[in-house]
Design a protein around this motif. Structure first.
Motif, PDB file in Angstrom:
ATOM      1  N   PHE A 643       0.569  -1.087  -0.284  1.00 49.62           N
ATOM      2  CA  PHE A 643      -0.045  -0.083  -0.136  1.00 49.62           C
ATOM      3  C   PHE A 643       0.530   1.146  -0.277  1.00 49.62           C
ATOM      4  CE2 PHE A 643      -4.258   2.517   0.967  1.00 49.62           C
ATOM      5  CZ  PHE A 643      -3.654   3.375   1.584  1.00 49.62           C
ATOM      6  N   ILE A 644       1.567   1.407   1.100  1.00 49.94           N
ATOM      7  CA  ILE A 644       3.360   2.484   0.748  1.00 49.94           C
ATOM      8  C   ILE A 644       3.229   3.160  -0.103  1.00 49.94           C
ATOM      9  CG2 ILE A 644       4.988   3.111   1.912  1.00 49.94           C
ATOM     10  CD1 ILE A 644       3.535   1.972   4.637  1.00 49.94           C
ATOM     11  N   HIS A 645       4.180   1.641  -1.178  1.00 53.73           N
ATOM     12  CA  HIS A 645       4.928   1.541  -2.054  1.00 53.73           C
ATOM     13  C   HIS A 645       4.378   2.351  -3.446  1.00 53.73           C
ATOM     14  CE1 HIS A 645       7.686  -1.274   0.329  1.00 53.73           C
ATOM     15  NE2 HIS A 645       7.731  -0.303   0.552  1.00 53.73           N
ATOM     16  N   SER A 646       2.957   1.749  -3.513  1.00 53.84           N
ATOM     17  CA  SER A 646       1.897   2.492  -4.465  1.00 53.84           C
ATOM     18  C   SER A 646       1.688   3.223  -4.725  1.00 53.84           C
ATOM     19  CB  SER A 646       0.959   0.578  -4.570  1.00 53.84           C
ATOM     20  OG  SER A 646       0.548   0.730  -3.396  1.00 53.84           O
ATOM     21  N   ARG A 647       1.704   3.623  -3.400  1.00 52.10           N
ATOM     22  CA  ARG A 647       0.497   4.808  -3.210  1.00 52.10           C
ATOM     23  C   ARG A 647       2.166   6.628  -1.764  1.00 52.10           C
ATOM     24  NH1 ARG A 647      -2.936   1.208  -2.451  1.00 52.10           N
ATOM     25  NH2 ARG A 647      -4.513   1.589  -3.226  1.00 52.10           N
ATOM     26  N   TYR A 648       2.762   5.974  -1.779  1.00 52.43           N
ATOM     27  CA  TYR A 648       4.098   7.569  -1.197  1.00 52.43           C
ATOM     28  C   TYR A 648       3.599   8.643  -2.411  1.00 52.43           C
ATOM     29  CZ  TYR A 648       7.238   6.745  -5.768  1.00 52.43           C
ATOM     30  OH  TYR A 648       7.841   6.925  -6.500  1.00 52.43           O
ATOM     31  N   HIS A 649       3.759   8.968  -3.293  1.00 49.61           N
ATOM     32  CA  HIS A 649       4.033   9.915  -3.540  1.00 49.61           C
ATOM     33  C   HIS A 649       1.539  11.065  -3.782  1.00 49.61           C
ATOM     34  CE1 HIS A 649       2.066   6.448  -6.405  1.00 49.61           C
ATOM     35  NE2 HIS A 649       0.429   7.902  -7.075  1.00 49.61           N
ATOM     36  N   GLN A 650       1.025   9.781  -2.668  1.00 51.32           N
ATOM     37  CA  GLN A 650      -0.312  10.615  -2.707  1.00 51.32           C
ATOM     38  C   GLN A 650       0.084  10.969  -1.212  1.00 51.32           C
ATOM     39  OE1 GLN A 650      -3.014   7.715  -3.060  1.00 51.32           O
ATOM     40  NE2 GLN A 650      -2.804   7.648  -5.481  1.00 51.32           N
ATOM     41  N   ASP A 651      -1.120  11.825  -0.905  1.00 47.92           N
ATOM     42  CA  ASP A 651      -1.134  12.555   0.072  1.00 47.92           C
ATOM     43  C   ASP A 651      -1.734  11.031   1.854  1.00 47.92           C
ATOM     44  OD1 ASP A 651      -2.420  15.340   2.586  1.00 47.92           O
ATOM     45  OD2 ASP A 651      -0.824  13.674   2.911  1.00 47.92           O
ATOM     46  N   ILE A 652      -1.234   9.898   1.738  1.00 48.83           N
ATOM     47  CA  ILE A 652      -1.747   8.897   2.966  1.00 48.83           C
ATOM     48  C   ILE A 652      -1.795   9.036   4.259  1.00 48.83           C
ATOM     49  CG2 ILE A 652      -1.945   7.356   0.650  1.00 48.83           C
ATOM     50  CD1 ILE A 652       0.822   6.679   2.190  1.00 48.83           C
ATOM     51  N   SER A 653      -2.348   8.347   5.134  1.00 53.14           N
ATOM     52  CA  SER A 653      -1.876   8.841   6.622  1.00 53.14           C
ATOM     53  C   SER A 653      -2.827   7.341   7.064  1.00 53.14           C
ATOM     54  CB  SER A 653      -3.112   9.900   6.965  1.00 53.14           C
ATOM     55  OG  SER A 653      -4.936   8.676   6.787  1.00 53.14           O
ATOM     56  N   LEU A 654      -1.816   7.626   8.178  1.00 52.38           N
ATOM     57  CA  LEU A 654      -2.531   6.149   9.310  1.00 52.38           C
ATOM     58  C   LEU A 654      -4.278   5.525   9.220  1.00 52.38           C
ATOM     59  CD1 LEU A 654      -0.932   3.431  11.230  1.00 52.38           C
ATOM     60  CD2 LEU A 654      -1.395   4.429  12.632  1.00 52.38           C
ATOM     61  N   ASN A 655      -4.456   6.274   9.347  1.00 50.60           N
ATOM     62  CA  ASN A 655      -6.680   6.214   8.823  1.00 50.60           C
ATOM     63  C   ASN A 655      -6.805   5.254   7.186  1.00 50.60           C
ATOM     64  OD1 ASN A 655      -6.735   6.843  11.313  1.00 50.60           O
ATOM     65  ND2 ASN A 655      -7.357   9.182  10.859  1.00 50.60           N
ATOM     66  N   ASP A 656      -5.978   5.661   6.825  1.00 47.05           N
ATOM     67  CA  ASP A 656      -5.886   5.544   5.357  1.00 47.05           C
ATOM     68  C   ASP A 656      -5.758   4.240   5.093  1.00 47.05           C
ATOM     69  OD1 ASP A 656      -6.712   7.746   4.513  1.00 47.05           O
ATOM     70  OD2 ASP A 656      -5.299   8.399   4.198  1.00 47.05           O
ATOM     71  N   LEU A 657      -4.484   3.853   5.600  1.00 45.96           N
ATOM     72  CA  LEU A 657      -3.953   2.696   5.494  1.00 45.96           C
ATOM     73  C   LEU A 657      -4.757   1.452   6.584  1.00 45.96           C
ATOM     74  CD1 LEU A 657      -1.649   0.499   4.908  1.00 45.96           C
ATOM     75  CD2 LEU A 657      -1.366   1.404   7.234  1.00 45.96           C
ATOM     76  N   ALA A 658      -4.869   1.812   7.654  1.00 47.37           N
ATOM     77  CA  ALA A 658      -5.911   0.971   8.508  1.00 47.37           C
ATOM     78  C   ALA A 658      -7.419   0.366   7.769  1.00 47.37           C
ATOM     79  CB  ALA A 658      -6.206   1.935   9.967  1.00 47.37           C
ATOM     80  N   ALA A 659      -8.143   1.834   7.516  1.00 47.38           N
ATOM     81  CA  ALA A 659      -8.860   1.675   6.688  1.00 47.38           C
ATOM     82  C   ALA A 659      -9.160   0.448   5.124  1.00 47.38           C
ATOM     83  CB  ALA A 659      -9.506   2.596   5.276  1.00 47.38           C
ATOM     84  N   TYR A 660      -7.778   0.690   4.447  1.00 46.86           N
ATOM     85  CA  TYR A 660      -7.725  -0.564   3.822  1.00 46.86           C
ATOM     86  C   TYR A 660      -7.869  -1.969   3.827  1.00 46.86           C
ATOM     87  CZ  TYR A 660      -5.057  -2.557  -0.023  1.00 46.86           C
ATOM     88  OH  TYR A 660      -4.304  -3.547  -1.207  1.00 46.86           O
TER      89      TYR A 660
END
Length: 736
Positions: A643-660
């Motif tokens: 998830f991080i490696h494919s979306r590092y160029h976006q504004d991602i947060s821990l909540n986004d990761l948990a929801a995913y």
């Protein structure tokens, strides 16, 4: 001394039994040891004879092999054809004999060859005439004559002659015909010291070889014993074929046949009393064993007698307080006399009690509590007054633990007044009970027989009584309500259970009311496995909280396997429920484990072993849960990194990761930190810096464009982040 007559009788009887038993045991030990010793000695003698016979047969086989080689020798064949002596051939034959003899030197033999009708003998070391050769072998005139007759005898069936010389030789004379039908005479002479076992000539053992019932060789010191067996004038002993053992006083004779030559026998003579020395040692050893066993047995007898007599001694000491000093000749007599006096005193007291006994109804209820049988017809007479106590009943014991302290603080009149007030207060606090009876067992201890109602209602009444007495009279109250029973006939069981509950007051000093339902939630005839505890067990296990789950399981096992008296069938039912719970845990977590059947528990001899087996199975299930949890965590971590490696160029947060991943943010954060060693934000920022370095190597960009490419909103944030992980600003880094 006289007072311990029974004690000394005990010692005498036990000592006699132990000495008799020890004597019998030692006799059996001596007899069996003697049998084993005799068998061992005879077996050793047999093995000695058989091994010696095998060695001699091996040497004889070697000698016959030498004859076979010489028969096929070309020089021997040519020598047999010549009419006159060919000394060249004689020298060659002698050389071959020397070579053969050296090859078989370990057999200790010498070999000679002579042509039939020729007086010349060819030996390995010389050529000599037959007469001188016979003298060399130590043959006397009679033996020389027999050898000469054998050589001249034309009977081909008799081709072997054996004779023992006066010297240390045993000679075999063998006639052989060569290919050209010429007859040769072979002389094989064995040194007796090489052929026979080495036995001392001064000893009592001997070894001999007999051929066709004639003794031809002997070693050792018992030659006369064997010579008697082969005397022509005497009655010869018959020795069967194979191994044989016979007793010929004063000797024991072992015999065995040769496995190579017919008519050959080997004899081993040993003295018949060889066992005597060993038996003497065995007797001494048996006596020592007897003495040790007897001494230990006597000490044991003394110990048993003392332990057996100790209760009598204690009882006599107790009775001295009732009957004075022991004036009899035995403690038992003193106890009997004192017991008689006590019985008479009891009878007197019983008469006094009868004169001052309780009303019959109270007396009968008290007897029911104590389990005493009532008088004939008495129970029927009083049944009319017990109608209010029909159905399910319960016994409550009310006790005042600080009564002794109270007697020190108030007068006797105050105590009497308190005793009068307490039954009134008991009746007042039991108004809500439909029916009850109050019995005073002893001073400041009362028994309530109440008709069974709700346990909570009875608990409230007793708690109110305790609070009221503490407030009004400064009296502490302890009440114990036994288990419910059916009818007056079972009051004893409820009373005993109430007595048992009173013991809990020492474990719970601040508790004043004890109910069977509180300390023992269900009957001991059924298992204890409430649904709430099963849910806790499964819930803790599924969540990976091993210690909490194990605590619940140990609580269930302790209650059902140790505290309750369950039969085997009920225990089996309980075990099936526990295994079913384990299987639910495995099913919920989708673990790869075979279904847990009752057979996995194995066999057990006690509840402790069964508990250990169940805890072991629980450990294996929780270990599988831990392994499965680690596997799942690894899989989740891989998805997190993807998830991080494919979306590092976006504004991602821990909540986004948990929801995913459908996880809670706190659990996602904890799992990510445990698996990677970094928190989510640090890892994302570090990865963005690494990707920025890689992008700049491939395609140089402006700093603001690079920041947007790696997910940063502005250059300042990107610069601060880059400097944190690389130690220098991005511009300076890329210029290098």
């Amino acid at each position: 001394m006289k007072g311990k007559k029974f004690y000394y009788k005990l010692i005498f009887v036990y000592a006699f039994i132990i000495l008799l038993y020890t004597l019998a045991a030692t006799g059996v030990y001596y007899y069996k040891s003697g049998e084993l010793l005799t068998a061992s000695i005879h077996n050793n003698q047999k093995q000695f004879l058989i091994q010696a016979a095998e060695k001699i047969d091996t040497q004889l086989q070697g000698a016959l092999s030498m004859i076979s080689q010489m028969k096929s020798n070309e020089d021997v064949t040519e020598f047999s054809r010549a009419n006159e002596r060919d000394y060249y051939r004689i020298a060659s034959i002698q050389k071959n004999l020397s070579t053969l003899t050296n090859s078989f030197y370990k057999y200790g033999l010498k070999l000679g060859i002579a042509k039939a009708g020729d007086e010349l003998v060819i030996a390995s070391d010389m050529t000599i005439s037959t007469g001188h050769y016979y003298e060399e072998l130590g043959l006397d005139d009679g033996q020389i004559g027999r050898v000469t007759d054998f050589v001249r005898d034309g009977d081909r069936r008799n081709s072997l002659f054996v004779i023992g010389g006066q010297k240390d030789y045993m000679t075999i004379v063998k006639k052989e015909r060569l290919i050209n039908n010429e007859e040769f005479i072979f002389y094989i002479s064995f040194y007796k010291t090489y052929l026979l076992p080495n036995l001392a000539s001064s000893g009592r053992e001997g070894f001999g070889i007999a051929v066709n019932e004639a003794l031809i060789a002997y070693s050792g010191g018992a030659e006369e014993a064997l010579a008697v067996l082969f005397e022509p004038s005497g009655a010869r002993e018959e020795f069967p074929a194979g191994y044989h053992q016979t007793e010929k006083s004063p000797n024991m004779i072992h015999s065995a046949d040769s496995s190579l030559l017919q008519g050959w026998k080997f004899f081993y003579v040993v003295p018949g009393d060889i066992l005597k020395d060993q038996q003497h040692r065995l007797i001494v050893l048996s006596l020592a064993v007897y003495v040790v066993m007897a001494a230990a047995g006597l000490a044991f007898a003394l110990l048993i007698a003392r332990n057996m007599y100790r209760p009598i001694r204690k009882l006599a000491a107790v009775f001295k307080g009732y009957g004075g000093e022991n004036e009899g000749f035995d403690d038992l007599e003193f106890i009997e006399n004192t017991a008689g006096r006590i019985r008479r005193v009891n009878e007197t007291l019983q008469r006094i009690i009868e004169e001052n006994k309780l009303p019959s109804k109270q007396k009968m209820l008290k007897d029911k509590l104590l389990g005493l049988p009532g008088q004939d017809g008495q129970e029927e007479e009083e049944h009319s007054g017990w109608d209010h106590l029909s159905g399910e009943l319960r016994v409550v014991i009310v006790e005042f633990p600080n009564y002794r302290e109270l007697t020190k603080r108030i007068s006797k009149e105050g105590i009497i007044s308190a005793n009068r007030q307490i039954p009134i207060l008991l009746e007042e606090h039991l108004k809500r009970q439909t029916a009850f009876e109050i019995i005073e067992l002893e001073s400041m201890r009362y028994v309530l027989i109440v008709k069974e109602a709700a346990a909570g209602l009875l608990h409230d009444d007793l708690s109110g009584l305790a609070a009221n007495l503490l407030y009004m009279m400064d009296l502490e109250v302890v009440a114990a309500a036994g288990k419910p029973v059916q009818g007056i006939g079972e009051l004893e069981h409820s009373y005993n259970s109430a007595l048992n509950l009173l013991e809990y007051r020492y474990a719970f000093p601040h508790q004043h009311v004890f109910m069977t339902e509180e300390l023992h939630p269900s009957t001991h005839d059924d298992y204890y496995y409430p649904l709430e505890l099963e849910k806790e067990l499964i819930g803790y296990a599924v969540k990976g909280e091993k210690e909490q789950a194990r605590h619940v399981l140990e609580r269930l096992l302790d209650e059902n396997l140790h505290r309750r008296s369950l039969d085997k069938k009920t225990i089996s039912t309980f075990l099936l429920l526990v295994l079913a719970s384990f299987n639910r845990i495995v099913s919920q977590l989708k673990l790869i484990l075979p279904p847990l059947e009752p057979s996995v528990l194995g066999t057990f001899d006690s509840c402790h072993e069964l508990e250990d087996n169940l805890l072991g199975i629980f450990e294996s299930v929780t270990d599988a849960i831990a392994t499965n949890s680690r596997t799942m965590d690894n899989q989740v971590t891989v998805k997190m990194l993807e998830f991080i490696h494919s979306r590092y160029h976006q504004d991602i947060s821990l909540n986004d990761l948990a929801a995913y991943l459908s996880l809670s943010p706190s659990y996602a954060s904890r799992l990510f930190k445990n698996e990677t060693g970094e928190n989510f934000k640090d890892y994302v920022n570090r990865y963005r810096v690494e990707m920025a370095k890689r992008i700049m190597l491939e395609t140089p960009l402006k700093m603001d464009e690079l920041a947007r490419r790696v997910g940063c909103n502005n250059v300042i944030t990107f610069t601060r982040m880059f400097k944190k992980y690389e130690g220098i600003p991005p511009g300076q880094y890329f210029r290098k």
